[in-house]
Design a protein around this motif. Structure first.
Motif, PDB file in Angstrom:
ATOM      1  N   HIS A  11      83.506   1.757 -52.888  1.00  0.00           N
ATOM      2  CA  HIS A  11      83.916   0.770 -53.878  1.00  0.00           C
ATOM      3  C   HIS A  11      83.090   0.852 -55.153  1.00  0.00           C
ATOM      4  N   LEU A  12      81.976   1.554 -55.101  1.00  0.00           N
ATOM      5  CA  LEU A  12      81.071   1.592 -56.246  1.00  0.00           C
ATOM      6  C   LEU A  12      81.744   2.157 -57.489  1.00  0.00           C
ATOM      7  N   ASP A  13      82.497   3.224 -57.347  1.00  0.00           N
ATOM      8  CA  ASP A  13      83.105   3.850 -58.520  1.00  0.00           C
ATOM      9  C   ASP A  13      84.014   2.887 -59.269  1.00  0.00           C
ATOM     10  N   VAL A  14      84.885   2.183 -58.552  1.00  0.00           N
ATOM     11  CA  VAL A  14      85.811   1.264 -59.218  1.00  0.00           C
ATOM     12  C   VAL A  14      85.051   0.088 -59.828  1.00  0.00           C
ATOM     13  N   LEU A  15      83.975  -0.359 -59.194  1.00  0.00           N
ATOM     14  CA  LEU A  15      83.176  -1.438 -59.764  1.00  0.00           C
ATOM     15  C   LEU A  15      82.505  -0.991 -61.061  1.00  0.00           C
ATOM     16  N   LEU A  16      82.002   0.233 -61.073  1.00  0.00           N
ATOM     17  CA  LEU A  16      81.387   0.752 -62.301  1.00  0.00           C
ATOM     18  C   LEU A  16      82.428   0.917 -63.402  1.00  0.00           C
ATOM     19  N   LEU A  17      83.601   1.418 -63.050  1.00  0.00           N
ATOM     20  CA  LEU A  17      84.671   1.537 -64.049  1.00  0.00           C
ATOM     21  C   LEU A  17      85.016   0.163 -64.623  1.00  0.00           C
ATOM     22  N   ALA A  18      85.053  -0.848 -63.767  1.00  0.00           N
ATOM     23  CA  ALA A  18      85.400  -2.200 -64.220  1.00  0.00           C
ATOM     24  C   ALA A  18      84.365  -2.741 -65.195  1.00  0.00           C
ATOM     25  N   THR A  19      83.089  -2.365 -65.032  1.00  0.00           N
ATOM     26  CA  THR A  19      82.069  -2.847 -65.963  1.00  0.00           C
ATOM     27  C   THR A  19      82.265  -2.276 -67.360  1.00  0.00           C
ATOM     28  N   LEU A  20      83.016  -1.200 -67.467  1.00  0.00           N
ATOM     29  CA  LEU A  20      83.252  -0.558 -68.768  1.00  0.00           C
ATOM     30  C   LEU A  20      84.582  -0.967 -69.389  1.00  0.00           C
ATOM     31  N   GLN A  21      85.305  -1.823 -68.722  1.00  0.00           N
ATOM     32  CA  GLN A  21      86.628  -2.215 -69.191  1.00  0.00           C
ATOM     33  C   GLN A  21      86.593  -2.863 -70.576  1.00  0.00           C
ATOM     34  N   ASP A  22      85.563  -3.622 -70.860  1.00  0.00           N
ATOM     35  CA  ASP A  22      85.497  -4.332 -72.137  1.00  0.00           C
ATOM     36  C   ASP A  22      84.833  -3.542 -73.251  1.00  0.00           C
ATOM     37  N   GLY A  23      84.449  -2.299 -72.958  1.00  0.00           N
ATOM     38  CA  GLY A  23      83.855  -1.471 -73.997  1.00  0.00           C
ATOM     39  C   GLY A  23      82.643  -0.723 -73.495  1.00  0.00           C
ATOM     40  N   PRO A  24      82.103   0.139 -74.344  1.00  0.00           N
ATOM     41  CA  PRO A  24      80.973   0.980 -73.946  1.00  0.00           C
ATOM     42  C   PRO A  24      79.726   0.166 -73.592  1.00  0.00           C
ATOM     43  N   ARG A  25      78.965   0.717 -72.675  1.00  0.00           N
ATOM     44  CA  ARG A  25      77.670   0.134 -72.287  1.00  0.00           C
ATOM     45  C   ARG A  25      76.724   1.273 -71.973  1.00  0.00           C
ATOM     46  N   HIS A  26      75.448   1.026 -72.188  1.00  0.00           N
ATOM     47  CA  HIS A  26      74.461   2.019 -71.760  1.00  0.00           C
ATOM     48  C   HIS A  26      74.185   1.802 -70.275  1.00  0.00           C
ATOM     49  N   GLY A  27      73.567   2.789 -69.672  1.00  0.00           N
ATOM     50  CA  GLY A  27      73.398   2.797 -68.220  1.00  0.00           C
ATOM     51  C   GLY A  27      72.793   1.538 -67.647  1.00  0.00           C
ATOM     52  N   TYR A  28      71.698   1.057 -68.226  1.00  0.00           N
ATOM     53  CA  TYR A  28      71.056  -0.131 -67.681  1.00  0.00           C
ATOM     54  C   TYR A  28      71.952  -1.360 -67.859  1.00  0.00           C
TER      55      TYR A  28
END
Length: 114
Positions: A11-28
């Motif tokens: 499930h980690l991959d889809v959760l990480l993709l969801a964190t980027l839904q609203d725009g770019p973010r740096h790793g931390y």
């Protein structure tokens, strides 16, 4: 209770993709968004998050770019079109799976109706 990385396997991959839904973010910031969005339950070590980000980039689901902020280099990630399609498909699959699991656990007929 904090979730272990193993509990999120699959499930980690889809959760990480969801964190980027609203725009770019740096790793931390991605790591923080995952933690904050889950009410602190998904507070994963960087040793789990960064390899997953590299895997998503290698799969063409996200892309990264380097910038310098306050003299420090950091990599920001954003969804690609392929990543947006994957996120949409995975969300649909998750909803179907969650509905089926809920029906079994709560002994309601499937598909459960709201």
């Amino acid at each position: 209770m904090k979730a272990e990385a193993q509990a999120l396997k699959g499930h980690l991959d889809v959760l990480l993709l969801a964190t980027l839904q609203d725009g770019p973010r740096h790793g931390y910031a991605i790591k923080e968004a995952l933690r904050d969005g889950s009410g602190g339950r998904f507070d994963l070590p960087t040793g789990t998050v960064y390899p997953a980000l590299h895997r998503l980039a290698a799969a063409g689901l996200i892309t990264g770019s380097w910038s310098t902020v306050d003299g420090r280099r950091r990599r920001s990630y954003r969804l690609t079109a392929k990543g947006e399609r994957k996120l949409a498909a995975d969300r649909g699959n998750w909803r179907e799976f969650a509905t089926a699991v809920t029906a079994v656990l709560e002994r309601r007929p499937w598909p459960a109706t709201p």
